[in-house]
Scaffold this motif. Sequence first.
Motif, PDB file in Angstrom:
ATOM      1  N   VAL A 193       0.868  -1.181   0.000  1.00  0.00           N
ATOM      2  CA  VAL A 193       0.000   0.000   0.000  1.00  0.00           C
ATOM      3  C   VAL A 193       0.902   1.226   0.000  1.00  0.00           C
ATOM      4  O   VAL A 193       1.752   1.374   0.880  1.00  0.00           O
ATOM      5  CB  VAL A 193      -0.929  -0.003   1.229  1.00  0.00           C
ATOM      6  CG1 VAL A 193      -1.791   1.249   1.254  1.00  0.00           C
ATOM      7  CG2 VAL A 193      -1.796  -1.261   1.232  1.00  0.00           C
ATOM      8  N   ALA A 194       0.726   2.095  -0.990  1.00  0.00           N
ATOM      9  CA  ALA A 194       1.633   3.240  -1.143  1.00  0.00           C
ATOM     10  C   ALA A 194       0.836   4.492  -1.478  1.00  0.00           C
ATOM     11  O   ALA A 194      -0.319   4.436  -1.891  1.00  0.00           O
ATOM     12  CB  ALA A 194       2.661   2.944  -2.234  1.00  0.00           C
ATOM     13  N   ASP A 198      -5.024   4.404   2.181  1.00  0.00           N
ATOM     14  CA  ASP A 198      -4.871   3.049   2.720  1.00  0.00           C
ATOM     15  C   ASP A 198      -5.399   2.041   1.688  1.00  0.00           C
ATOM     16  O   ASP A 198      -5.415   2.331   0.491  1.00  0.00           O
ATOM     17  CB  ASP A 198      -5.597   2.922   4.057  1.00  0.00           C
ATOM     18  CG  ASP A 198      -7.068   3.293   3.973  1.00  0.00           C
ATOM     19  OD1 ASP A 198      -7.611   3.318   2.848  1.00  0.00           O
ATOM     20  OD2 ASP A 198      -7.669   3.563   5.026  1.00  0.00           O
ATOM     21  N   ALA A 199      -5.838   0.888   2.141  1.00  0.00           N
ATOM     22  CA  ALA A 199      -6.287  -0.163   1.227  1.00  0.00           C
ATOM     23  C   ALA A 199      -7.629   0.158   0.585  1.00  0.00           C
ATOM     24  O   ALA A 199      -8.100  -0.594  -0.272  1.00  0.00           O
ATOM     25  CB  ALA A 199      -6.358  -1.496   1.958  1.00  0.00           C
ATOM     26  N   CYS A 212       3.287  -1.473   3.756  1.00  0.00           N
ATOM     27  CA  CYS A 212       2.869  -0.113   3.451  1.00  0.00           C
ATOM     28  C   CYS A 212       4.075   0.813   3.512  1.00  0.00           C
ATOM     29  O   CYS A 212       5.067   0.537   4.192  1.00  0.00           O
ATOM     30  CB  CYS A 212       1.784   0.362   4.415  1.00  0.00           C
ATOM     31  SG  CYS A 212       2.265   0.294   6.158  1.00  0.00           S
ATOM     32  N   THR A 213       4.001   1.904   2.769  1.00  0.00           N
ATOM     33  CA  THR A 213       5.100   2.869   2.760  1.00  0.00           C
ATOM     34  C   THR A 213       4.934   3.930   3.831  1.00  0.00           C
ATOM     35  O   THR A 213       5.899   4.610   4.183  1.00  0.00           O
ATOM     36  CB  THR A 213       5.205   3.544   1.379  1.00  0.00           C
ATOM     37  OG1 THR A 213       3.960   4.201   1.077  1.00  0.00           O
ATOM     38  CG2 THR A 213       5.507   2.525   0.296  1.00  0.00           C
ATOM     39  N   HIS A 216       0.148   2.217   8.712  1.00  0.00           N
ATOM     40  CA  HIS A 216      -1.287   1.957   8.766  1.00  0.00           C
ATOM     41  C   HIS A 216      -1.505   0.805   9.731  1.00  0.00           C
ATOM     42  O   HIS A 216      -0.702  -0.130   9.792  1.00  0.00           O
ATOM     43  CB  HIS A 216      -1.844   1.576   7.391  1.00  0.00           C
ATOM     44  CG  HIS A 216      -1.865   2.695   6.403  1.00  0.00           C
ATOM     45  ND1 HIS A 216      -2.707   3.774   6.514  1.00  0.00           N
ATOM     46  CD2 HIS A 216      -1.136   2.891   5.273  1.00  0.00           C
ATOM     47  CE1 HIS A 216      -2.513   4.592   5.490  1.00  0.00           C
ATOM     48  NE2 HIS A 216      -1.558   4.086   4.724  1.00  0.00           N
ATOM     49  N   MET A 219      -0.662  -3.210   9.166  1.00  0.00           N
ATOM     50  CA  MET A 219       0.266  -3.365   8.045  1.00  0.00           C
ATOM     51  C   MET A 219       1.689  -3.169   8.542  1.00  0.00           C
ATOM     52  O   MET A 219       1.920  -2.517   9.558  1.00  0.00           O
ATOM     53  CB  MET A 219      -0.031  -2.352   6.932  1.00  0.00           C
ATOM     54  CG  MET A 219      -1.441  -2.390   6.403  1.00  0.00           C
ATOM     55  SD  MET A 219      -1.680  -1.197   5.056  1.00  0.00           S
ATOM     56  CE  MET A 219      -3.465  -1.224   4.916  1.00  0.00           C
ATOM     57  N   ALA A 221       5.145  -1.423   7.990  1.00  0.00           N
ATOM     58  CA  ALA A 221       5.757  -0.307   7.283  1.00  0.00           C
ATOM     59  C   ALA A 221       7.141  -0.698   6.768  1.00  0.00           C
ATOM     60  O   ALA A 221       7.932  -1.310   7.489  1.00  0.00           O
ATOM     61  CB  ALA A 221       5.866   0.905   8.198  1.00  0.00           C
TER      62      ALA A 221
END
Length: 540
Positions: A193-194, A198-199, A212-213, A216, A219, A221
Motif C-alpha cells: 500500500v503506497a 490506505d487499502a 505499506c510505505t 497503517h 500493516m 511499514a
Amino acid sequence: MTPPTQSAVQLAGGEPFLVRDKPVPVPGEHQILGRVECVGLCWSDVKLRRQFEQHVRKGPVLRDAWLRDVPSYVPGRLPAVPGHEAVLRVVAVGSAVTGAVVGGRYVVQPDFRDLPTAHSNGAFGYNFEGGLQQYVLLDERVVLAAEGRSHLLPAPGTAAASQLALVEPWACVEHAFAARERRRLRSGGTVLVAGAGDAGGLDLSASGRVLCTTPHPGMTAVDPAALAPRSVDDLLYHGSDAAELERLMPLMANGGLVLVATGGRRFGRPVDLSVGRVHYGGLRIAATTSDDLADALAGIPATGTPREGAHVTVVGAGGPMGVMTMVRAILASRPAVAGSGPAALVEGAVRNPARAAALRRRVARAAAEHGVEVRLFDPRTERPRGPVDHCFLMAPVPGLIGTAIEDAAEGGVIDVFAGIAEDVPVDLDTYAAKRLHLTGTSGSAVGDMRAVLAEVAAGRLDTNLPVGAVSGMAGALDALDAVRDRAIPGKVVVYPALDDLPLLDLAALVARHPGIGPLLEDGNWSGPAERELLRLAARR
C-alpha cells in the motif's frame, strides 16, 4: 529409412545460416525423432535473430542439469534452430517413450511453461531446437506437462500440413481472447500500500504479507528501496506522484496487479509503467480518478474477448497475426440481426495498400457469413470510426500505446499483443479518466492449441487464410529475410522435405506451376494446392 544428415537453418550470434550436413540424431531412451512436415515463420523468429541469447526464451532453464544430455537443448549462446510453428511425423522413439507412436502426426505446442527460465520459460524453437530443419529431436520429459498433458498434440491425418503448422499462431490469438483476467488480490501474495491512502476498503484477509510505505494499522511499514525487485504481487497506490509510482513499478512480480486511485488529482506528465511486461510478464494496471481502489478493480474485464457489440480495432492488421486477429474478432462479434441494432464494427489499421487488399480478400467470407461490418483504414491519414472499445496492438511500436489511449472509449481495453520495450511513458491521467485496461498475453497454452485443432478438424476454421508464400529449405534464409523485411503480405510456410524449392509468393508459385492456381480457395492457400505442390516435387 532415416538419412544420416539433413538440411537445417541455424542461428549463431543471431545470424542464420543453412547447413546441409547437420547430423540426424538417434533418439535416446526418452526421446522422439520427428520428420518436420511444415513450419510457419513468425515475427518472433526475427526477434530471436536480433536478440539471440538476450531473448527471454533463449535463457537456460532453472535447475537444468538433467537437460544437459539432451542434444536439442540449446540455451544461451549455443546455436539454435528456429521455427516454433510446426507439425511433424514421428519416425523413431526411445524405449521409454509412451506418449508418441511411430507414424503418429503431431502439432507441437512450443511453450514449455513447466520449465521456467529467469524471465520466461523453455520453448521449442528457442532454447530447444525448433522445426526449421528436416528432422527434430524432442525429449518426452520436456514435452510432457506437469498435469499429464503432452505438448505433442495428435493431429488429424486429413488436414493439410500448413493448416496444422499454423495452429500455433492461431492458438496465440485464441489465448489472447480466452485469457482470464485476475480481478481480485492474489491469495497468499504480497500487497504493498503506497501513496496518500490506505487499502481503500479492499479485502486483504487472503493476502500473505501486507506492507505499506506509510504507517497503517495492521500493516508492516517498509522502505520500498529495501524490497527486492519483482517481489510485490499487488500494488495499491493512492495519489498522483509520477516519480514515486515509477520507483515502485520495478517491484512488481510477473502477473502483478497495479491499482491506482488518483482522487481527482493529476500526474501532469506521462508515467513509465513497464508496459512491455504487460505482454511478457502478465502485469496489469487499472486506474480510477476516484478515491476508491475498488473502482479501479471493478474496471478489469473478465476475459480478453471483446464484449458483445464492441467496436474493435486491430492496429497492424495487415500482418499475419493481424489477419488472424481480424478473423477471430469477426467471429466473436455480434452479427447484424433485424431489429437488434447495428452490427459490431471490426476495423483494421493497415499502412501498406497491398497488405490491405490481401486482408480484405482474406476476411471477406468470414465477415459476410457472420454479418459483421469491416472497415480498413490507413492510420497515417485516417482514424477509427468513433471511440474504440477494444484495440489489439499487433505492431511492436511503443508510440501506438499513446494513440490507442487517445482513441479508446470509456472502459476500453487495449491488448498489447506484440512485445514492446519494457518502459513506455503512458498518459495515466487520460487512462484513469477513461478507466481503461491494458492487457496482453505471450504465446499460448495447450488448451488453446486443442481448441484451435478442434476447429480445424471440424472444418470451421481455415488456418491457411494468412499464407502469402511457400518455400523449401533452399529458400529458408530468403524466407526469414522476407519476414524481417515485411516483404510478403502474409504468412510464409516452409516445407523442409522440399530441399530445393525457393521462396515463392503465391502468384510466383502459380506462374511456375499453373495447375496449382485453380486449387487455391478464393486466391488463398489450400490443402489441395499443398497436395499438388508435394506431388509435383515427388515427381522430380
